[in-house]
Motif scaffolding. Structure first.
Motif, PDB file in Angstrom:
ATOM      1  N   GLU A 154       4.717  20.317  13.436  1.00 30.26           N
ATOM      2  CA  GLU A 154       5.240  18.953  13.473  1.00 30.26           C
ATOM      3  C   GLU A 154       6.701  18.918  13.926  1.00 30.26           C
ATOM      4  O   GLU A 154       7.068  18.188  14.859  1.00 30.26           O
ATOM      5  CB  GLU A 154       5.113  18.310  12.088  1.00 30.26           C
ATOM      6  CG  GLU A 154       3.701  18.210  11.556  1.00 30.26           C
ATOM      7  CD  GLU A 154       2.899  17.116  12.227  1.00 30.26           C
ATOM      8  OE1 GLU A 154       3.479  16.062  12.535  1.00 30.26           O
ATOM      9  OE2 GLU A 154       1.688  17.318  12.447  1.00 30.26           O
ATOM     10  N   LEU A 181       1.788  17.171   5.027  1.00 27.22           N
ATOM     11  CA  LEU A 181       1.700  18.455   5.711  1.00 27.22           C
ATOM     12  C   LEU A 181       0.844  19.456   4.940  1.00 27.22           C
ATOM     13  O   LEU A 181       0.745  20.618   5.333  1.00 27.22           O
ATOM     14  CB  LEU A 181       3.101  19.024   5.957  1.00 27.22           C
ATOM     15  CG  LEU A 181       4.024  18.153   6.822  1.00 27.22           C
ATOM     16  CD1 LEU A 181       5.251  18.938   7.261  1.00 27.22           C
ATOM     17  CD2 LEU A 181       3.294  17.604   8.043  1.00 27.22           C
ATOM     18  N   TRP A 231      10.564  11.994  12.667  1.00 29.04           N
ATOM     19  CA  TRP A 231      11.371  12.912  11.875  1.00 29.04           C
ATOM     20  C   TRP A 231      12.815  12.449  11.748  1.00 29.04           C
ATOM     21  O   TRP A 231      13.503  12.773  10.782  1.00 29.04           O
ATOM     22  CB  TRP A 231      11.255  14.329  12.437  1.00 29.04           C
ATOM     23  CG  TRP A 231       9.904  14.886  12.088  1.00 29.04           C
ATOM     24  CD1 TRP A 231       8.785  14.877  12.857  1.00 29.04           C
ATOM     25  CD2 TRP A 231       9.528  15.446  10.830  1.00 29.04           C
ATOM     26  NE1 TRP A 231       7.723  15.405  12.161  1.00 29.04           N
ATOM     27  CE2 TRP A 231       8.148  15.771  10.921  1.00 29.04           C
ATOM     28  CE3 TRP A 231      10.203  15.715   9.644  1.00 29.04           C
ATOM     29  CZ2 TRP A 231       7.450  16.349   9.867  1.00 29.04           C
ATOM     30  CZ3 TRP A 231       9.515  16.291   8.595  1.00 29.04           C
ATOM     31  CH2 TRP A 231       8.155  16.610   8.708  1.00 29.04           C
ATOM     32  N   SER A 281      -0.100  10.930  15.846  1.00 33.61           N
ATOM     33  CA  SER A 281       0.606  12.148  15.455  1.00 33.61           C
ATOM     34  C   SER A 281       2.006  11.803  14.956  1.00 33.61           C
ATOM     35  O   SER A 281       2.668  10.908  15.485  1.00 33.61           O
ATOM     36  CB  SER A 281       0.706  13.109  16.642  1.00 33.61           C
ATOM     37  OG  SER A 281       1.515  14.223  16.316  1.00 33.61           O
ATOM     38  N   ALA A 296       4.238  14.246  15.043  1.00 34.15           N
ATOM     39  CA  ALA A 296       4.991  15.366  15.615  1.00 34.15           C
ATOM     40  C   ALA A 296       5.880  14.897  16.766  1.00 34.15           C
ATOM     41  O   ALA A 296       5.684  15.263  17.924  1.00 34.15           O
ATOM     42  CB  ALA A 296       4.027  16.459  16.093  1.00 34.15           C
TER      43      ALA A 296
END
Length: 713
Positions: free
Chosen positions: A481, A210, A193, A186, A188
C-alpha cells in the motif's frame, strides 16, 4: 409445524414477507410480448421504416418506448458500497430479550423474522472486483411486525474517523484521484495516505484494513459489526449501550494477498458466485447475532470512550451475548429490483432500539436518507417491493416521485377533525416509538471530547493480538500500500506515525518502502491482547470447502473415489480437474467426468488440493505446466495438499521439496507435515481421509508460507 404450515401461519413474519414479494414477482415464460401499456407486439427485431432501406419513423411507438426505457435503465450507483450482492433469509431469536429491549422481533423464539442482506465492498465502483483489499459492508433489513429495522454493519468493528463531518474527506481521499481516476478500488495511492498521516485517528482502522480481515475468503466466512454504539431500551425505560455482532457459523477466514489479486483478474465475481452457489446447493449461510451491552452507569469505567467509533469493546472485557441466528436461504430473482434498489439506513429503528451520542452515527442518520433520495428518485423509495415493510404504513405523506400508493380521502394533515384525527399517533402502550429521554446539556461548540484523543493504544492492542502469520501479512500489506505512494515525505510520515503503535512494526514497514526507520523505537506501552480479534482462534470447519482433484488418463480409480466419497461425506465439494473437459479413464478402465479444465480453473479458486496415484496419470501431468502451476500456487498459499502413492512424486516434480518421503515409504503410514498429507500403499484410506479433512478445516498452514517450495519449519 412443517415448512408449508409455517409459510401459511398468519403469525409467521417470514411467510408474510415471502407472500408480499411474490405478488410483485413476474415470470414471463410462455407469454406474448407486449409494450409497457400491455399492447401486444408483432415484431421486435425491425423498426418501422419508410421502405426496407429507408429512415426509421418516429411513429414507431414500440421502438421509442424500448429505447427510452433502455436509455434510463441505470440509476446513480452508491457513492460508497457500490458493488454489492444480496440474499434473502430469516432471523430467529434464541430466547426472549425482554429484560434488555422491548423490540418485538427479539422476544419470541418461534417467530421467523424475514431479512434481506446486502454484502458489499466500500471503495470500488460497481464494476470493480470482489476480492480487493477493502472494508466489507454487511447490511441487514429486518421486516419486523413493528416496521423495518436496518442493521447497517461492516466486517470491521471500527471506522477511520470519529466525527461524520469528516466522512466526505476520507471517501474523497481513498477514491481514485480526481485528476486521472486512478487507482480503482484501492487505498494504495498518495491522497489516501496523505489523509492518514494528517488524521492520526485513522491508525487503528488502518491496522484492521491491512490485516487479513480486509480480504475475506467468502461473505459466508466474515464477521459483521454494527460499528456504532446504539441503545437497547426495555419496557421499564431502562437503557443500555449496545454494539451488534454477526458471528459466522463457518468461522472467520481470509484469502492471502497474492490469490486475492489473481482472483480479481481470473474471477472478479468470486464472492458473489460463492454466496449464490452455496444457497443454490442448500448450504445456507448462518450467522449468529450477538450483542455487547454496557449499563449506562458504567459508561466511563473503561480506558477508552465507548462512543468513539475508532474503538472497539474487547470481548474479553465486554462479553458478546449470542441472542439469535440468521439463515440465508433464498437467492434474489432480479439483481436490480432487489439488491440495487435495496435502501438501508441506520436510522430505520423499531421501538426498543435507540441511538447514542456517537458522533459518527449522528451524521449517518442524515446521510443515508439523503443519498437514497438521489439514487432512487425521491421520497417514496420505501414503496419499492424490496424496501416495503410488512407492517401497515399509515401517515399523511403524499405525492412525490414514483408514488405507488393511491391514498383515498381529502385529509392529508395532522391534527384533523374531518377524519377523527386519523391516522392517530400511537401511545407508548400501543408500542408507539418513544425516544429515550436522555438528559442533554452543554454549550454549542465545535470541539471533540478529550476522551477521543487517544489514537494509538487500541491499534497496539490489535497488533499484540495478531498471530505471527497475521503480523507478517500486515507488514507486507504496508509494503504494498505505502510502497505505491510516490511522495517520499508521506512514506516517511507513515513510518513515524506507526512508530507510535509499535517500534518493531514501524522498522519493518520502513524496510519495504525505501525510507529511514524511526530514530527511536516507539509504542504505547500496551501489553494486553484481545485473542477474539485474531483469526487464528476462529472456528475451524471443513464444511462447504472446495477441493481440486488433479487427474489424467491412467489414474487409480479406487484412490480417487474413496477419498472423494469421504470428502463429500464431510460436506466438502470436489471438482475433478484435468487438461481438457470430457471423460478420463482410470488404469482399471473405469471412467469419470472432468468438471473443470486448467484453462477455466486455478488453485486460487479452491481451498485444498488432492492428487491420487496412477503412474500414467502422473506421467501425463508431469508434462503439463498447468498442473505444476496448480500445485505450486496451492503450496505457496499455504493450502492443504493431499497425495497418495505416485501422486507424491508429482509434488516433488512440481518443486514441493523436502517432504520427508522416508516416512511415507512404510506401508499405510500417513504423514502430515505442514498441511501436506501423504501416504503410500495404504491398506485402507480411513486414516488418510481423516487427516486430510482435519488439514482442510485448518484453512491454512502458515508455517510453510513464503518458503519458496521448501518444506521447512
Amino acid at each position: 409445524m412443517n415448512d408449508e404450515q409455517k409459510q401459511n401461519d398468519p403469525m409467521n413474519l417470514n411467510g408474510k414477507k415471502y407472500q408480499q414479494l411474490e405478488s410483485f414477482r413476474v415470470d414471463h415464460n410462455n407469454t406474448k410480448l407486449t409494450t409497457n401499456q400491455g399492447v401486444r407486439v408483432s415484431d421486435t427485431d425491425d423498426s418501422l421504416k419508410a421502405g426496407d432501406r429507408g429512415p426509421t419513423l418516429m411513429e414507431d411507438f414500440h421502438f421509442r418506448e424500448k429505447m427510452t426505457h433502455f436509455d434510463h435503465e441505470r440509476i446513480p450507483e452508491r457513492v460508497v458500497h457500490a458493488r454489492g450482492f444480496g440474499a434473502h433469509g430469516y432471523f430467529q431469536v434464541y430466547e426472549s430479550m425482554t429484560e434488555f429491549t422491548k423490540a418485538k422481533f427479539l422476544q419470541d423464539p418461534s417467530v421467523q423474522t424475514p431479512v434481506f442482506v446486502r454484502f458489499s465492498t466500500v471503495v470500488g465502483s460497481r464494476g470493480s472486483a470482489d476480492t480487493v483489499r477493502d472494508v466489507r459492508g454487511f447490511a441487514t433489513k429486518f421486516y419486523t411486525e413493528d416496521g423495518n429495522y436496518d442493521l447497517v454493519a461492516n466486517n470491521i468493528p471500527i471506522f477511520f474517523i470519529q466525527d461524520a463531518i469528516k466522512f466526505p474527506d476520507v471517501v474523497h481521499a481513498i477514491k481514485p484521484e480526481p485528476h486521472n481516476e486512478i487507482p480503482q478500488a484501492s487505498a494504495a495511492h498518495d491522497t489516501f495516505w496523505d489523509f492518514v498521516v494528517s488524521n492520526t485517528e485513522t491508525a487503528h482502522m488502518i491496522m484492521w484494513l491491512l490485516s487479513d480481515r480486509a480480504i475475506p475468503r467468502s461473505f459466508r466466512m466474515m464477521e459483521g459489526f454494527g460499528v456504532n454504539t446504539f441503545r437497547f431500551v426495555n419496557d421499564q425505560g431502562k437503557a443500555r449501550f449496545v454494539k451488534f455482532h454477526w458471528k459466522p457459523k463457518l468461522g472467520v477466514h481470509s484469502l492471502v494477498w497474492d490469490e486475492a489479486q489473481k482472483l480479481a483478474g481470473k474471477d472478479p465475481d468470486f464472492h458473489r458466485k460463492d454466496l449464490w452457489e452455496a444457497i443454490n446447493m442448500g448450504e445456507y449461510p448462518e450467522f449468529e447475532l450477538g450483542v455487547q451491552m454496557i449499563d449506562e452507569e458504567d459508561e466511563f469505567m473503561f480506558d477508552f470512550d465507548i462512543l468513539d467509533p475508532t474503538k472497539f469493546w474487547p470481548e474479553e472485557i465486554v462479553p458478546v451475548k449470542i441472542i439469535g441466528k440468521m439463515t440465508l436461504n433464498r437467492n434474489q430473482d432480479n439483481f436490480f429490483a432487489e439488491t440495487e434498489q435495496a435502501a438501508f439506513h441506520p436510522g430505520h429503528v423499531v421501538p426498543g432500539i435507540d441511538f447514542s451520542n456517537d458522533p459518527l452515527l449522528q451524521g449517518r442518520l442524515f446521510s443515508y436518507t439523503d443519498t437514497q433520495l438521489l439514487r432512487l428518485g425521491g421520497p417514496n423509495f420505501h414503496e419499492i417491493p424490496i424496501n416495503r415493510p410488512i407492517a401497515p404504513v399509515n401517515n399523511n405523506q403524499r405525492d412525490g416521485f414514483h408514488r405507488m400508493t393511491i391514498d383515498k380521502g381529502q385529509v392529508s394533515y395532522s391534527p384533523n377533525t374531518l377524519r377523527g384525527n386519523s391516522p392517530q399517533p400511537a401511545s407508548d402502550k400501543e408500542n408507539g416509538y418513544v425516544h429515550y429521554a436522555e438528559k442533554v446539556e452543554g454549550q454549542k461548540i465545535r470541539k471533540r471530547s478529550e476522551s477521543f484523543h487517544d489514537h494509538y493504544r487500541q491499534a497496539t492492542l490489535f497488533w499484540n493480538s495478531m498471530s505471527n502469520a497475521e503480523k507478517r501479512h500486515i507488514i507486507k500489506a504496508f509494503h504494498f500500500e505505502v510502497g505505491n505512494v510516490k511522495d517520499k515525505t508521506i512514506k516517511q510520515q507513515v513510518v513515524e506515525m506507526f512508530n507510535n503503535v509499535d517500534g518493531f512494526l514501524a522498522a519493518e514497514i520502513s524496510k519495504g518502502i525505501g525510507v529511514m526507520p524511526p530514530a527511536n523505537p516507539g509504542g504505547t506501552g500496551v501489553t494486553e491482547s484481545s485473542p477474539a480479534v485474531s483469526q487464528d482462534n476462529t472456528i475451524k470447519d471443513a464444511r462447504t470447502r472446495k477441493v481440486a482433484v488433479l487427474a489424467d488418463h491412467g489414474f487409480t480409480f479406487d484412490e480417487l473415489m474413496q477419498v472423494k466419497t469421504a470428502l463429500e461425506g464431510a460436506g466438502v465439494h470436489v471438482d475433478i480437474i484435468s487438461r481438457t473437459l470430457g471423460i478420463i479413464a482410470s488404469v482399471e478402465g473405469q471412467q469419470i467426468e472432468v468438471n473443470k479444465s486448467y484453462s477455466i480453473s486455478s488453485s486460487i479458486m479452491y481451498d485444498a488440493l488432492f492428487i491420487p496415484g496412477g503412474q500414467q496419470s502422473i506421467n501425463n501431468m508431469m508434462m503439463h505446466k498447468e498442473a505444476k502451476d496448480f500445485i505450486n500456487d496451492a503450496f505457496a498459499h499455504a493450502k492443504p495438499i493431499g497425495a497418495i502413492n505416485e501422486g507424491i512424486d508429482l509434488l516433488t516434480n512440481a518443486e514441493v521439496k523436502n517432504i520427508n518421503l522416508a516416512l511415507t515409504e512404510s506401508k499405510g503410514e500417513v504423514t502430515t507435515h505442514l498441511g501436506v498429507v501423504t501416504v503410500r500403499n495404504p491398506s485402507d484410506f480411513e486414516a488418510f481421509n481423516n487427516e486430510f479433512i482435519v488439514a482442510i478445516a485448518e484453512h491454512r498452514h502458515w508455517l510453510r508460507e513464503n518458503q519458496d517450495g521448501k518444506m521447512t519449519g
